[in-house]
Design a protein around this motif. Structure first.
Motif, short mmCIF file in Angstrom:
data_model
loop_
_atom_site.label_atom_id
_atom_site.label_comp_id
_atom_site.label_asym_id
_atom_site.label_seq_id
_atom_site.Cartn_x
_atom_site.Cartn_y
_atom_site.Cartn_z
N ASN A 43 46.79 34.55 50.28
CA ASN A 43 48.00 34.77 51.08
C ASN A 43 49.12 35.37 50.25
OD1 ASN A 43 46.86 33.84 53.42
ND2 ASN A 43 47.58 31.73 53.16
N ASN A 44 49.17 35.04 48.95
CA ASN A 44 50.20 35.60 48.07
C ASN A 44 49.81 36.97 47.51
OD1 ASN A 44 51.86 33.40 48.39
ND2 ASN A 44 50.97 32.28 46.68
N LYS A 45 48.73 37.50 48.05
CA LYS A 45 48.23 38.82 47.68
C LYS A 45 47.92 38.95 46.18
CE LYS A 45 50.16 41.57 51.45
NZ LYS A 45 50.20 40.52 52.40
N MET A 46 47.40 37.88 45.61
CA MET A 46 46.92 37.92 44.23
C MET A 46 45.62 38.70 44.21
SD MET A 46 48.82 36.17 42.21
CE MET A 46 49.86 34.77 41.98
N ARG A 47 45.40 39.39 43.11
CA ARG A 47 44.16 40.16 42.98
C ARG A 47 43.13 39.33 42.23
NH1 ARG A 47 43.25 45.14 43.36
NH2 ARG A 47 42.54 45.44 41.22
N ALA A 48 41.98 39.11 42.87
CA ALA A 48 40.93 38.27 42.29
C ALA A 48 40.42 38.79 40.94
CB ALA A 48 39.77 38.11 43.27
N ARG A 58 35.02 38.09 36.34
CA ARG A 58 33.88 38.09 35.43
C ARG A 58 33.07 39.38 35.57
NH1 ARG A 58 33.59 33.72 32.78
NH2 ARG A 58 31.45 33.94 32.07
N LYS A 59 32.98 39.88 36.80
CA LYS A 59 32.25 41.13 37.03
C LYS A 59 33.03 42.31 36.47
CE LYS A 59 29.78 43.62 40.60
NZ LYS A 59 29.43 43.71 42.00
N ALA A 60 34.35 42.31 36.67
CA ALA A 60 35.18 43.42 36.20
C ALA A 60 35.23 43.48 34.68
CB ALA A 60 36.59 43.28 36.76
N HIS A 61 35.14 42.32 34.02
CA HIS A 61 35.24 42.29 32.56
C HIS A 61 33.87 42.14 31.88
CE1 HIS A 61 39.35 41.50 33.84
NE2 HIS A 61 39.69 42.06 32.70
#
Length: 155
Positions: A43-48, A58-61
């Motif tokens: 809801n706070n529009k945080m990026r996973a 974990r996938k991105a890094h």
């Protein structure tokens, strides 16, 4: 006994039966979150991918990569087959492929010269046809002067 688990749409963690929060948007898309923490972050529009505890991070890094040793297979490019194209035989194609650039250039120039000669001949025929008809009167003789057309007296 096998438990049917689903994945959290924000964190990517497993949600076991009886757990989780379902969020339904006005456009009827459903989001299933593991807990209130994941729902609040969404809801706070945080990026996973920027939060270290999510699977997206974990996938991105590039964490948790087990199959690093498996190498990709390289496919060798096959040689292009020489085939006849649209009524042109293989012999003609091979002959054109092996001819020297000077011969090609000479052929192009000859074809261009032929096209120009044909156009010149057609132009000459049209000129002869137009010249053979009636001679037109000069344009200036047919048009009256501007002053006479308005009815001025020529003072």
């Amino acid at each position: 006994m096998v438990l049917k688990t689903t994945l959290c749409r924000f964190s990517g963690l497993r949600i076991y039966p009886g757990k989780g929060i379902v969020f339904v948007r006005t456009d009827c898309t459903t989001w299933l979150f593991l807990n209130k923490k994941a729902k609040c972050m969404f809801n706070n529009k945080m990026r996973a991918p920027k939060l270290a505890w999510t699977f997206a991070y974990r996938k991105a890094h590039k964490k948790d990569q087990v199959n690093e040793a498996a190498r990709k297979k390289r496919r060798g490019s096959g040689k292009a087959a020489v085939r006849s194209i649209a009524g042109v035989s293989i012999d003609v194609l091979n002959k054109k492929r092996t001819e020297k650039p000077e011969v090609r250039q000479a052929g192009r120039e000859a074809a261009l010269r032929e096209v120009k000669d044909r156009a010149k001949k057609i132009k000459a025929e049209r000129a002869a046809k137009a010249g053979g008809g009636k001679a037109k009167a000069p344009v200036a003789a047919n048009v009256k002067s501007k002053g006479a057309a308005r009815g001025s007296t020529g003072r």
